[in-house]
Design a protein around this motif. Structure first.
Motif, PDB file in Angstrom:
ATOM      1  N   LEU A 159     -11.597   1.342  -6.356  1.00  0.00           N
ATOM      2  CA  LEU A 159     -12.808   1.609  -7.128  1.00  0.00           C
ATOM      3  C   LEU A 159     -13.465   2.943  -6.773  1.00  0.00           C
ATOM      4  CD1 LEU A 159     -14.528  -1.881  -7.370  1.00  0.00           C
ATOM      5  CD2 LEU A 159     -13.339  -0.612  -9.165  1.00  0.00           C
ATOM      6  N   GLY A 160     -13.081   3.529  -5.648  1.00  0.00           N
ATOM      7  CA  GLY A 160     -13.610   4.843  -5.289  1.00  0.00           C
ATOM      8  C   GLY A 160     -14.964   4.833  -4.607  1.00  0.00           C
ATOM      9  N   LEU A 161     -15.387   3.695  -4.063  1.00  0.00           N
ATOM     10  CA  LEU A 161     -16.647   3.661  -3.339  1.00  0.00           C
ATOM     11  C   LEU A 161     -16.507   4.394  -2.002  1.00  0.00           C
ATOM     12  CD1 LEU A 161     -16.953   1.435  -5.502  1.00  0.00           C
ATOM     13  CD2 LEU A 161     -18.315   0.189  -3.863  1.00  0.00           C
ATOM     14  N   THR A 162     -17.612   4.887  -1.497  1.00  0.00           N
ATOM     15  CA  THR A 162     -17.632   5.645  -0.248  1.00  0.00           C
ATOM     16  C   THR A 162     -18.131   4.764   0.883  1.00  0.00           C
ATOM     17  OG1 THR A 162     -18.102   7.674  -1.459  1.00  0.00           O
ATOM     18  CG2 THR A 162     -18.592   7.681   0.888  1.00  0.00           C
ATOM     19  N   VAL A 163     -17.418   4.773   2.001  1.00  0.00           N
ATOM     20  CA  VAL A 163     -17.838   4.005   3.172  1.00  0.00           C
ATOM     21  C   VAL A 163     -19.021   4.705   3.818  1.00  0.00           C
ATOM     22  CG1 VAL A 163     -17.179   3.159   5.458  1.00  0.00           C
ATOM     23  CG2 VAL A 163     -15.540   3.072   3.573  1.00  0.00           C
ATOM     24  N   ARG A 164     -20.086   3.959   4.036  1.00  0.00           N
ATOM     25  CA  ARG A 164     -21.280   4.482   4.701  1.00  0.00           C
ATOM     26  C   ARG A 164     -21.323   4.078   6.166  1.00  0.00           C
ATOM     27  NH1 ARG A 164     -25.486   6.040   1.461  1.00  0.00           N
ATOM     28  NH2 ARG A 164     -24.655   7.221  -0.278  1.00  0.00           N
ATOM     29  N   HIS A 165     -21.001   2.807   6.428  1.00  0.00           N
ATOM     30  CA  HIS A 165     -21.062   2.284   7.795  1.00  0.00           C
ATOM     31  C   HIS A 165     -19.989   1.216   7.964  1.00  0.00           C
ATOM     32  CE1 HIS A 165     -25.026   4.114   8.202  1.00  0.00           C
ATOM     33  NE2 HIS A 165     -25.359   3.521   7.083  1.00  0.00           N
ATOM     34  N   GLU A 166     -19.475   1.132   9.180  1.00  0.00           N
ATOM     35  CA  GLU A 166     -18.625   0.006   9.580  1.00  0.00           C
ATOM     36  C   GLU A 166     -19.171  -0.481  10.902  1.00  0.00           C
ATOM     37  OE1 GLU A 166     -14.340  -0.420   9.201  1.00  0.00           O
ATOM     38  OE2 GLU A 166     -14.333   1.589   8.290  1.00  0.00           O
ATOM     39  N   VAL A 167     -19.466  -1.767  10.978  1.00  0.00           N
ATOM     40  CA  VAL A 167     -20.038  -2.354  12.181  1.00  0.00           C
ATOM     41  C   VAL A 167     -19.176  -3.531  12.605  1.00  0.00           C
ATOM     42  CG1 VAL A 167     -22.057  -3.495  13.173  1.00  0.00           C
ATOM     43  CG2 VAL A 167     -22.368  -1.685  11.478  1.00  0.00           C
ATOM     44  N   GLU A 168     -18.854  -3.585  13.882  1.00  0.00           N
ATOM     45  CA  GLU A 168     -18.150  -4.745  14.433  1.00  0.00           C
ATOM     46  C   GLU A 168     -19.065  -5.404  15.452  1.00  0.00           C
ATOM     47  OE1 GLU A 168     -14.049  -4.496  15.551  1.00  0.00           O
ATOM     48  OE2 GLU A 168     -13.767  -2.719  14.296  1.00  0.00           O
ATOM     49  N   GLN A 169     -19.185  -6.727  15.338  1.00  0.00           N
ATOM     50  CA  GLN A 169     -20.014  -7.473  16.274  1.00  0.00           C
ATOM     51  C   GLN A 169     -19.510  -8.904  16.354  1.00  0.00           C
ATOM     52  OE1 GLN A 169     -24.171  -7.438  15.312  1.00  0.00           O
ATOM     53  NE2 GLN A 169     -24.722  -8.687  17.062  1.00  0.00           N
ATOM     54  N   ASP A 170     -19.348  -9.386  17.548  1.00  0.00           N
ATOM     55  CA  ASP A 170     -18.932 -10.777  17.781  1.00  0.00           C
ATOM     56  C   ASP A 170     -17.647 -11.145  17.032  1.00  0.00           C
ATOM     57  OD1 ASP A 170     -21.187 -11.154  19.416  1.00  0.00           O
ATOM     58  OD2 ASP A 170     -22.419 -11.720  17.680  1.00  0.00           O
ATOM     59  N   GLY A 171     -16.729 -10.193  16.905  1.00  0.00           N
ATOM     60  CA  GLY A 171     -15.452 -10.459  16.260  1.00  0.00           C
ATOM     61  C   GLY A 171     -15.460 -10.366  14.743  1.00  0.00           C
ATOM     62  N   PHE A 172     -16.556  -9.928  14.155  1.00  0.00           N
ATOM     63  CA  PHE A 172     -16.659  -9.797  12.700  1.00  0.00           C
ATOM     64  C   PHE A 172     -16.978  -8.359  12.332  1.00  0.00           C
ATOM     65  CE2 PHE A 172     -17.920 -14.193  13.608  1.00  0.00           C
ATOM     66  CZ  PHE A 172     -16.966 -14.860  12.848  1.00  0.00           C
ATOM     67  N   ARG A 173     -16.683  -7.989  11.073  1.00  0.00           N
ATOM     68  CA  ARG A 173     -16.972  -6.644  10.569  1.00  0.00           C
ATOM     69  C   ARG A 173     -17.864  -6.704   9.344  1.00  0.00           C
ATOM     70  NH1 ARG A 173     -11.368  -4.190   9.309  1.00  0.00           N
ATOM     71  NH2 ARG A 173     -12.504  -2.476   8.366  1.00  0.00           N
ATOM     72  N   TRP A 174     -18.751  -5.722   9.264  1.00  0.00           N
ATOM     73  CA  TRP A 174     -19.537  -5.459   8.069  1.00  0.00           C
ATOM     74  C   TRP A 174     -19.177  -4.064   7.638  1.00  0.00           C
ATOM     75  CZ3 TRP A 174     -21.487  -8.055  12.220  1.00  0.00           C
ATOM     76  CH2 TRP A 174     -22.111  -9.273  11.983  1.00  0.00           C
ATOM     77  N   ILE A 175     -18.887  -3.883   6.375  1.00  0.00           N
ATOM     78  CA  ILE A 175     -18.559  -2.567   5.842  1.00  0.00           C
ATOM     79  C   ILE A 175     -19.534  -2.289   4.708  1.00  0.00           C
ATOM     80  CG2 ILE A 175     -16.797  -1.104   4.785  1.00  0.00           C
ATOM     81  CD1 ILE A 175     -14.726  -3.185   5.932  1.00  0.00           C
ATOM     82  N   THR A 176     -20.257  -1.196   4.826  1.00  0.00           N
ATOM     83  CA  THR A 176     -21.232  -0.814   3.815  1.00  0.00           C
ATOM     84  C   THR A 176     -20.672   0.339   3.000  1.00  0.00           C
ATOM     85  OG1 THR A 176     -23.016  -1.465   5.300  1.00  0.00           O
ATOM     86  CG2 THR A 176     -23.609  -0.080   3.440  1.00  0.00           C
ATOM     87  N   LEU A 177     -20.680   0.175   1.677  1.00  0.00           N
ATOM     88  CA  LEU A 177     -20.159   1.188   0.759  1.00  0.00           C
ATOM     89  C   LEU A 177     -21.218   1.516  -0.295  1.00  0.00           C
ATOM     90  CD1 LEU A 177     -17.649  -1.312   0.843  1.00  0.00           C
ATOM     91  CD2 LEU A 177     -16.495   0.844   0.538  1.00  0.00           C
ATOM     92  N   ALA A 178     -20.993   2.622  -1.004  1.00  0.00           N
ATOM     93  CA  ALA A 178     -21.876   3.000  -2.104  1.00  0.00           C
ATOM     94  C   ALA A 178     -21.063   3.735  -3.160  1.00  0.00           C
ATOM     95  CB  ALA A 178     -23.013   3.881  -1.605  1.00  0.00           C
ATOM     96  N   THR A 179     -21.581   3.740  -4.379  1.00  0.00           N
ATOM     97  CA  THR A 179     -20.954   4.502  -5.448  1.00  0.00           C
ATOM     98  C   THR A 179     -21.545   5.899  -5.467  1.00  0.00           C
ATOM     99  OG1 THR A 179     -22.577   3.916  -7.146  1.00  0.00           O
ATOM    100  CG2 THR A 179     -20.705   2.411  -6.856  1.00  0.00           C
ATOM    101  N   ALA A 180     -20.805   6.843  -6.015  1.00  0.00           N
ATOM    102  CA  ALA A 180     -21.299   8.219  -6.108  1.00  0.00           C
ATOM    103  C   ALA A 180     -22.500   8.313  -7.044  1.00  0.00           C
ATOM    104  CB  ALA A 180     -20.184   9.143  -6.586  1.00  0.00           C
ATOM    105  N   SER A 181     -22.517   7.493  -8.087  1.00  0.00           N
ATOM    106  CA  SER A 181     -23.596   7.569  -9.066  1.00  0.00           C
ATOM    107  C   SER A 181     -24.871   6.845  -8.636  1.00  0.00           C
ATOM    108  CB  SER A 181     -23.125   7.019 -10.412  1.00  0.00           C
ATOM    109  OG  SER A 181     -22.794   5.660 -10.294  1.00  0.00           O
ATOM    110  N   GLN A 182     -24.778   5.927  -7.668  1.00  0.00           N
ATOM    111  CA  GLN A 182     -25.943   5.196  -7.177  1.00  0.00           C
ATOM    112  C   GLN A 182     -25.863   5.058  -5.658  1.00  0.00           C
ATOM    113  OE1 GLN A 182     -25.272   1.723  -9.736  1.00  0.00           O
ATOM    114  NE2 GLN A 182     -27.322   2.071 -10.571  1.00  0.00           N
ATOM    115  N   PRO A 183     -25.928   6.168  -4.935  1.00  0.00           N
ATOM    116  CA  PRO A 183     -25.747   6.117  -3.485  1.00  0.00           C
ATOM    117  C   PRO A 183     -26.837   5.343  -2.749  1.00  0.00           C
ATOM    118  CG  PRO A 183     -26.483   8.292  -4.159  1.00  0.00           C
ATOM    119  CD  PRO A 183     -26.184   7.521  -5.410  1.00  0.00           C
ATOM    120  N   GLU A 184     -27.962   5.105  -3.398  1.00  0.00           N
ATOM    121  CA  GLU A 184     -29.050   4.377  -2.756  1.00  0.00           C
ATOM    122  C   GLU A 184     -28.818   2.870  -2.730  1.00  0.00           C
ATOM    123  OE1 GLU A 184     -30.036   4.464  -7.119  1.00  0.00           O
ATOM    124  OE2 GLU A 184     -29.119   5.847  -5.715  1.00  0.00           O
ATOM    125  N   ILE A 185     -27.868   2.373  -3.510  1.00  0.00           N
ATOM    126  CA  ILE A 185     -27.555   0.942  -3.525  1.00  0.00           C
ATOM    127  C   ILE A 185     -26.299   0.721  -2.691  1.00  0.00           C
ATOM    128  CG2 ILE A 185     -26.959  -1.059  -4.917  1.00  0.00           C
ATOM    129  CD1 ILE A 185     -28.497   0.244  -7.229  1.00  0.00           C
TER     130      ILE A 185
END
Length: 134
Positions: free
Chosen positions: A26-52
Protein backbone atom coordinates in the motif's frame (compact mmCIF):
# COMPACT_ATOMS: atom_id res chain seq x y z
CA UNK A 1 -12.93 23.29 19.69
CA UNK A 2 -11.39 21.16 16.95
CA UNK A 3 -11.28 17.37 17.09
CA UNK A 4 -9.50 15.18 14.57
CA UNK A 5 -8.46 11.56 14.17
CA UNK A 6 -4.88 10.91 15.27
CA UNK A 7 -4.61 7.11 15.21
CA UNK A 8 -6.45 3.98 14.15
CA UNK A 9 -5.43 0.60 15.60
CA UNK A 10 -5.42 -2.53 13.46
CA UNK A 11 -4.91 -5.96 15.01
CA UNK A 12 -2.52 -8.31 13.20
CA UNK A 13 -1.30 -11.77 14.11
CA UNK A 14 1.96 -11.54 12.15
CA UNK A 15 3.61 -8.08 12.33
CA UNK A 16 6.15 -8.96 9.63
CA UNK A 17 3.49 -10.01 7.11
CA UNK A 18 1.40 -6.97 7.99
CA UNK A 19 4.41 -4.68 7.54
CA UNK A 20 5.09 -6.08 4.06
CA UNK A 21 1.45 -5.59 3.13
CA UNK A 22 0.88 -2.09 4.49
CA UNK A 23 4.35 -0.68 3.76
CA UNK A 24 5.40 -2.46 0.58
CA UNK A 25 2.03 -3.04 -1.08
CA UNK A 26 0.00 0.00 0.00
CA UNK A 27 3.00 2.32 0.25
CA UNK A 28 2.51 3.52 3.82
CA UNK A 29 5.53 4.97 5.63
CA UNK A 30 6.79 3.48 8.89
CA UNK A 31 6.89 6.11 11.62
CA UNK A 32 7.73 4.00 14.68
CA UNK A 33 8.42 0.41 15.63
CA UNK A 34 8.23 -0.48 19.31
CA UNK A 35 8.97 -3.82 20.95
CA UNK A 36 7.86 -4.46 24.50
CA UNK A 37 7.22 -7.63 26.47
CA UNK A 38 7.63 -9.79 23.36
CA UNK A 39 5.15 -7.83 21.22
CA UNK A 40 5.54 -5.22 18.46
CA UNK A 41 3.63 -2.09 17.57
CA UNK A 42 4.26 -0.61 14.15
CA UNK A 43 2.98 2.88 13.39
CA UNK A 44 2.52 3.88 9.75
CA UNK A 45 1.05 6.83 7.85
CA UNK A 46 0.02 7.67 4.32
CA UNK A 47 1.76 10.40 2.35
CA UNK A 48 -1.52 12.25 1.83
CA UNK A 49 -2.55 12.18 5.52
CA UNK A 50 0.65 11.96 7.58
CA UNK A 51 -1.14 13.22 10.70
CA UNK A 52 -3.28 10.06 10.91
CA UNK A 53 -1.34 7.08 12.21
CA UNK A 54 -2.25 3.46 11.56
CA UNK A 55 -0.99 1.32 14.43
CA UNK A 56 -0.48 -2.39 13.77
CA UNK A 57 -0.51 -4.37 17.00
CA UNK A 58 -0.91 -7.94 18.12
CA UNK A 59 -4.09 -9.05 19.92
CA UNK A 60 -2.31 -9.98 23.15
CA UNK A 61 -0.15 -6.84 23.36
CA UNK A 62 -0.98 -4.95 26.54
CA UNK A 63 -3.99 -7.14 27.36
CA UNK A 64 -4.90 -10.03 29.58
CA UNK A 65 -4.59 -13.51 28.10
CA UNK A 66 -8.38 -13.82 28.07
CA UNK A 67 -8.93 -10.51 26.25
CA UNK A 68 -6.11 -11.22 23.80
CA UNK A 69 -7.59 -14.64 23.07
CA UNK A 70 -11.01 -13.09 22.40
CA UNK A 71 -9.55 -10.52 19.98
CA UNK A 72 -7.39 -13.18 18.28
CA UNK A 73 -10.48 -15.36 17.77
CA UNK A 74 -12.40 -12.47 16.17
CA UNK A 75 -9.39 -11.65 13.98
CA UNK A 76 -9.11 -15.29 12.84
CA UNK A 77 -12.81 -15.26 11.89
CA UNK A 78 -12.46 -11.95 10.01
CA UNK A 79 -15.06 -10.37 12.29
CA UNK A 80 -13.33 -7.11 13.22
CA UNK A 81 -14.66 -3.84 11.77
CA UNK A 82 -13.38 -2.91 8.31
CA UNK A 83 -11.09 -0.04 7.39
CA UNK A 84 -11.71 2.08 4.32
CA UNK A 85 -8.90 3.36 2.11
CA UNK A 86 -9.26 5.83 -0.71
CA UNK A 87 -7.02 5.75 -3.78
CA UNK A 88 -6.69 8.11 -6.71
CA UNK A 89 -6.24 5.01 -8.91
CA UNK A 90 -8.46 2.21 -7.64
CA UNK A 91 -7.58 -0.23 -10.41
CA UNK A 92 -3.81 0.07 -9.91
CA UNK A 93 -4.12 -0.13 -6.11
CA UNK A 94 -6.43 -3.12 -6.38
CA UNK A 95 -4.01 -4.94 -8.71
CA UNK A 96 -1.15 -4.38 -6.25
CA UNK A 97 -3.23 -5.53 -3.29
CA UNK A 98 -4.74 -8.53 -5.10
CA UNK A 99 -1.25 -9.80 -5.90
CA UNK A 100 0.13 -9.31 -2.40
CA UNK A 101 1.13 -12.39 -0.39
CA UNK A 102 -1.63 -13.37 2.02
CA UNK A 103 -4.25 -10.98 0.62
CA UNK A 104 -7.70 -12.31 -0.21
CA UNK A 105 -9.90 -10.60 -2.79
CA UNK A 106 -13.55 -10.51 -1.74
CA UNK A 107 -14.93 -8.14 -4.39
CA UNK A 108 -13.23 -6.78 -7.49
CA UNK A 109 -13.67 -3.06 -8.29
CA UNK A 110 -17.24 -2.22 -9.17
CA UNK A 111 -19.56 0.77 -9.35
CA UNK A 112 -22.17 0.97 -6.62
CA UNK A 113 -25.74 2.29 -7.02
CA UNK A 114 -24.96 5.12 -4.56
CA UNK A 115 -22.16 6.43 -6.77
CA UNK A 116 -19.08 4.93 -5.17
CA UNK A 117 -16.65 2.66 -6.98
CA UNK A 118 -14.87 0.26 -4.67
CA UNK A 119 -13.47 -3.20 -3.96
CA UNK A 120 -13.16 -5.40 -0.86
CA UNK A 121 -10.03 -7.26 0.28
CA UNK A 122 -8.73 -9.01 3.40
CA UNK A 123 -5.18 -8.27 4.55
CA UNK A 124 -2.85 -11.15 5.55
CA UNK A 125 -4.31 -11.12 9.09
CA UNK A 126 -7.87 -11.40 7.78
CA UNK A 127 -8.89 -7.76 8.36
CA UNK A 128 -11.50 -6.60 5.89
CA UNK A 129 -10.81 -3.34 4.16
CA UNK A 130 -12.47 -1.55 1.32
CA UNK A 131 -10.61 0.35 -1.37
CA UNK A 132 -12.52 3.16 -3.01
CA UNK A 133 -11.79 5.55 -5.82
CA UNK A 134 -10.92 8.90 -4.24
Amino acid sequence: MTVSISAVHVFVDDPDAALVFYRDTLGLTVRHEVEQDGFRWITLATASQPEIQIVLSQPHAGRSQEDGDAIAALLAKGELRPMHFSSDDLDATFEAVAGAPGAEVLEEPQSRPWGARDAAVRDPAGNLFRLEQG
